[in-house]
Design a protein around this motif. Structure first.
Motif, short mmCIF file in Angstrom:
data_model
loop_
_atom_site.label_atom_id
_atom_site.label_comp_id
_atom_site.label_asym_id
_atom_site.label_seq_id
_atom_site.Cartn_x
_atom_site.Cartn_y
_atom_site.Cartn_z
N ARG A 1 -6.22 1.17 -7.88
CA ARG A 1 -5.99 2.58 -7.60
C ARG A 1 -7.27 3.19 -7.02
O ARG A 1 -8.34 3.12 -7.61
N LEU A 2 -7.12 3.76 -5.83
CA LEU A 2 -8.22 4.45 -5.17
C LEU A 2 -8.00 5.95 -5.31
O LEU A 2 -6.89 6.41 -5.59
N ASP A 3 -9.07 6.72 -5.13
CA ASP A 3 -8.94 8.17 -5.26
C ASP A 3 -9.69 8.87 -4.14
O ASP A 3 -10.16 8.23 -3.20
N ASP A 4 -9.81 10.19 -4.24
CA ASP A 4 -10.39 10.95 -3.14
C ASP A 4 -11.86 10.60 -2.90
O ASP A 4 -12.38 10.81 -1.81
N SER A 5 -12.54 10.01 -3.90
CA SER A 5 -13.93 9.60 -3.68
C SER A 5 -14.02 8.39 -2.76
O SER A 5 -15.11 8.05 -2.28
N ASP A 6 -12.89 7.73 -2.51
CA ASP A 6 -12.87 6.56 -1.63
C ASP A 6 -12.45 6.90 -0.21
O ASP A 6 -12.34 6.02 0.64
N VAL A 7 -12.18 8.17 0.07
CA VAL A 7 -11.78 8.58 1.42
C VAL A 7 -12.95 8.38 2.37
O VAL A 7 -14.05 8.89 2.14
N VAL A 8 -12.72 7.62 3.43
CA VAL A 8 -13.80 7.32 4.37
C VAL A 8 -13.51 7.89 5.76
O VAL A 8 -14.13 7.50 6.73
N ARG A 9 -12.57 8.80 5.87
CA ARG A 9 -12.35 9.51 7.11
C ARG A 9 -13.30 10.71 7.16
O ARG A 9 -14.26 10.80 6.41
N LYS B 1 -15.05 14.08 6.41
CA LYS B 1 -15.25 14.68 5.09
C LYS B 1 -14.19 15.72 4.76
O LYS B 1 -13.85 15.93 3.60
N LEU B 2 -13.68 16.39 5.79
CA LEU B 2 -12.67 17.40 5.55
C LEU B 2 -11.40 16.80 4.95
O LEU B 2 -10.70 17.46 4.18
N VAL B 3 -11.12 15.52 5.28
CA VAL B 3 -9.94 14.87 4.71
C VAL B 3 -10.06 14.79 3.20
O VAL B 3 -9.11 15.04 2.46
N ARG B 4 -11.25 14.45 2.71
CA ARG B 4 -11.46 14.38 1.26
C ARG B 4 -11.25 15.74 0.61
O ARG B 4 -10.65 15.85 -0.45
N ARG B 5 -11.74 16.78 1.27
CA ARG B 5 -11.55 18.12 0.71
C ARG B 5 -10.08 18.50 0.68
O ARG B 5 -9.61 19.15 -0.25
N ILE B 6 -9.34 18.12 1.74
CA ILE B 6 -7.91 18.41 1.78
C ILE B 6 -7.19 17.69 0.65
O ILE B 6 -6.35 18.27 -0.05
N THR C 1 0.84 -1.20 0.00
CA THR C 1 0.00 0.00 0.00
C THR C 1 0.87 1.25 0.00
O THR C 1 2.00 1.24 0.52
N GLY C 2 0.35 2.32 -0.57
CA GLY C 2 1.09 3.57 -0.56
C GLY C 2 0.36 4.67 -1.29
O GLY C 2 -0.66 4.45 -1.96
N ASP C 3 0.89 5.87 -1.16
CA ASP C 3 0.33 7.07 -1.77
C ASP C 3 1.46 7.79 -2.50
O ASP C 3 2.36 8.34 -1.87
N VAL C 4 1.43 7.75 -3.82
CA VAL C 4 2.54 8.30 -4.60
C VAL C 4 2.61 9.82 -4.52
O VAL C 4 3.58 10.42 -4.99
N ASP D 1 -4.52 17.86 -4.64
CA ASP D 1 -4.44 17.36 -6.01
C ASP D 1 -4.58 18.51 -7.01
O ASP D 1 -3.84 18.57 -8.00
N LEU D 2 -5.52 19.42 -6.74
CA LEU D 2 -5.71 20.56 -7.63
C LEU D 2 -4.47 21.45 -7.65
O LEU D 2 -4.03 21.90 -8.71
N HIS D 3 -3.89 21.68 -6.46
CA HIS D 3 -2.68 22.49 -6.38
C HIS D 3 -1.54 21.84 -7.16
O HIS D 3 -0.78 22.52 -7.87
N ALA D 4 -1.41 20.51 -7.04
CA ALA D 4 -0.34 19.80 -7.74
C ALA D 4 -0.51 19.92 -9.25
O ALA D 4 0.46 20.11 -10.00
N GLN D 5 -1.77 19.84 -9.73
CA GLN D 5 -2.02 19.96 -11.16
C GLN D 5 -1.67 21.35 -11.66
O GLN D 5 -1.10 21.52 -12.74
#
Length: 327
Positions: free
Chosen positions: A287-295, A297-302, A254-257, A307-311
């Motif tokens: 591959r999972l993405d931010d729609s799979d975040v189950v912590r 809700k603020l974690v998903r927004r973060i 498991t990991g987060d690139v 991701d938007l900033h990186a793009q």
């Protein structure tokens, strides 16, 4: 458009929840107003929104009838599953591990794919952002495999890579120094098992939690092996780890690139391995993405904001690297 749905007593009680939390979650997922009076649930909005909301309510009521408890997170899981033409019950009823009050099951379509992949393949790579359940689900599957005696031991490992702090400055011997890096794995274990049982397993060697460096030179037979935070491995370390695989064993990586703590000039083994092992039989990348975040809700927004900033920053970063000649 306005639609009224009559619910049975159990479904109405579950949908009301504590302080109308479930109803508020339902309103957050659908684009219409929701009101519950007694056993009558009214939906008001445009025709398409009311139709979609009715489908979600019907699925929730069916889950209650099957004995499921409804929480705000259940509403979100059902809404996501329906939006992808998946059966919510097929996802939420796939209980990976059950221990006293703990019931572990996938909550999203991708999490279900991840769980199915671990069951079907010898090696599974779960790649995605924080909070997508990669480690938690893997540890739950490992605990289930050990309890069914499908494996003789669980091995949990992580690379001891610093994220802003120097390992050598921490007090204690080597195990005391690496404990902070392995603590998330211990936490996941204690969520699955009684502390006394965890201690017994650790003493007997049925569960081993160790830094990745301790894996070198070993052959791991009849084991369920989890490599966590794999983005912080070098390509050489990743190869070393994967070649520890023995007979009767299963590996989950498991990991987060997007959270690599290696020196900037160092390649991540998790990034490179996807290019090397893609298409190899017995190995699957999920591959999972931010729609799979189950912590929270603020974690998903973060995650989405980063991701938007990186793009937005990627072209500038490439330009600066090329200008320095290291592009």
């Amino acid at each position: 458009m306005r639609r009224t749905i009559e619910l049975d007593n159990a479904a109405a009680a579950e949908l009301a929840g504590s302080h109308d939390a479930v109803l508020r979650a339902l309103e957050a997922q659908i684009d219409c107003d929701v009101h519950l009076r007694g056993n009558l649930l009214s939906l008001e909005g445009d025709a398409e929104a009311v139709r979609a909301a009715g489908a979600v309510v019907a699925e929730l009521a069916a889950l209650v009838g099957q004995g499921h408890e409804i929480a705000p997170g259940t509403v979100e899981a059902v809404s996501r599953a329906l939006s992808r033409d998946q059966s919510p019950a097929a996802i939420l009823e796939d209980v990976v591990w059950r221990h006293r009050a703990t019931r572990v099951a996938p909550k999203t379509v991708n999490q279900k794919r991840y769980v199915d992949s671990i069951r079907a393949n010898t090696i599974t790579f779960g790649i995605g952002p924080a909070g997508t359940g990669k480690t938690f689900l893997a540890v739950a599957l490992a605990a289930a495999a050990l309890s069914r005696r499908e494996v003789n031991r669980i091995i949990l490992t992580r690379p001891a890579v610093e994220a802003g702090e120097r390992l050598g400055f921490l007090p204690g011997d080597m195990m005391a120094k690496v404990d902070p890096y392995l603590r998330p794995l211990f936490d996941a274990l204690h969520d699955m098992l009684d502390p006394e049982r965890v201690s017994q397993y650790l003493e007997r060697g049925a569960i081993e939690v160790a830094p990745l460096a301790y894996m070198r030179g070993r052959t791991l037979n009849d084991s369920f092996i989890i490599l966590d935070e794999a983005q912080n491995t070098s390509p050489e370390q990743m190869k070393m780890f994967l070649t520890r695989l023995g007979f009767g064993s299963k590996m989950v990586v498991t990991g987060d690139v997007t959270q690599v703590d290696l020196p900037r000039e160092q390649d991540s083994g998790l990034v490179v391995v996807g290019e090397i092992l893609a298409g190899v039989e017995g190995i699957e990348f999920v591959r999972l993405d931010d729609s799979d975040v189950v912590r929270h809700k603020l974690v998903r927004r973060i995650v989405a904001a980063y991701d938007l900033h990186a793009q937005r920053s990627a072209p500038d970063l490439r330009g600066r690297r090329s200008a320095r000649g290291d592009g």
